[in-house]
Design an enzyme around this catalytic site. Structure first.
Site, PDB file in Angstrom:
ATOM      1  CE1 TYR A  77      11.379  -2.919  10.078  1.00 44.74           C
ATOM      2  CE2 TYR A  77      13.584  -1.977  10.003  1.00 44.74           C
ATOM      3  CZ  TYR A  77      12.480  -2.481   9.361  1.00 44.74           C
ATOM      4  OH  TYR A  77      12.466  -2.555   7.986  1.00 44.74           O
ATOM      5  CB  SER A 125      -0.926   0.017   1.225  1.00 45.60           C
ATOM      6  OG  SER A 125      -0.168   0.098   2.424  1.00 45.60           O
ATOM      7  CB  SER A 138      16.682  -8.404   4.603  1.00 51.46           C
ATOM      8  OG  SER A 138      17.305  -8.549   5.858  1.00 51.46           O
ATOM      9  CE  LYS A 187      12.233  -5.811   7.698  1.00 50.61           C
ATOM     10  NZ  LYS A 187      11.556  -6.452   6.548  1.00 50.61           N
TER      11      LYS A 187
END
Length: 223
Positions: free
Chosen positions: A157, A11, A142, A161
């Site tokens: 975060y 999006s 990644s 990852k």
């Protein structure tokens, strides 16, 4: 050769940029996003109008990586319409920003659910199709942090990852005998075209975050 491609989190940001670029070079792109009839309805219409204007094969599709049912339904919709599925791009993710200590365990769990577990939900829906075809490509979007270099305040975060990266490497070893290839894409630092920080989650423990702001990290977030 035209590829049938399904992208998650398309999006905005990297997902939307990738969907548009891949459609322009001739691929048939299904841009997955959640709330396609709600807050992202305008994005769905944008994909439709762009496809007509540029005469390219791209369209939005409902896909929430937090839902197994949504992943299964999206894959089935792609296969019903296109007859096959050649590429899936794990792009959906969520950024957090703030001192790691100030994030609650529940927030960390949510971060892993989006960035790691979400890829497993889509894999379990899409890989049976690819294994039956004996062909396919799985691309994992990644982070440069997994190759070293992790600035403060992005720990939640980056940790998620890293978990996704490890899952990608493990999957690569098991998928190759089925004729399915794996690629891990490590983007550099993008200063426009994305909105990671605008949508980033903040720590729930504000008192703890304030200790950082009033201590050695005073002014760091703004810097």
């Amino acid at each position: 050769m035209k590829q049938i491609i399904l992208i998650t989190g398309a999006s905005s940001g990297f997902g939307k940029l990738a969907a548009e670029a891949l459609a322009k070079v001739g691929h048939n792109v299904f841009a997955g996003m959640r709330e396609s009839t709600g807050r992202n309805a305008s994005v769905m219409k944008e994909y439709e109008s762009t496809a007509k204007q540029l005469n390219v094969s791209q369209r939005g599709i409902e896909l929430d990586v937090a839902s197994e049912d949504s992943c299964r339904e999206a894959v089935q919709e792609v296969v019903n319409e296109a007859g096959r599925l050649d590429v899936i791009i794990h792009n959906a993710g969520h950024m957090t920003f703030g001192p790691l200590e100030a994030f609650t365990p529940e927030q960390i769990a949510d971060e892993y659910d989006v960035n790691v577990v979400g890829t497993q939900r889509l894999n379990r829906a899409a890989l049976p199709v690819m294994r039956k075809q004996r062909s396919g490509l799985v691309i994992w979007n990644s982070s440069s942090s997994t190759a070293g270099g992790a600035p403060p305040y992005l720990g939640s975060y980056f940790a998620a990852k890293a978990g996704m990266d490890a899952l990608a490497v493990a999957y690569a070893k098991e998928l190759t005998r089925w004729g399915i290839e794996t690629s891990i894409v490590v983007p550099g630092a993008f200063t426009k075209g994305t909105n990671h920080f605008a949508h980033a989650s903040s720590p729930a423990d504000q008192a703890m975050a304030d200790e950082y702001e009033n201590g050695p990290f005073k002014g760091f977030a703004e810097q």
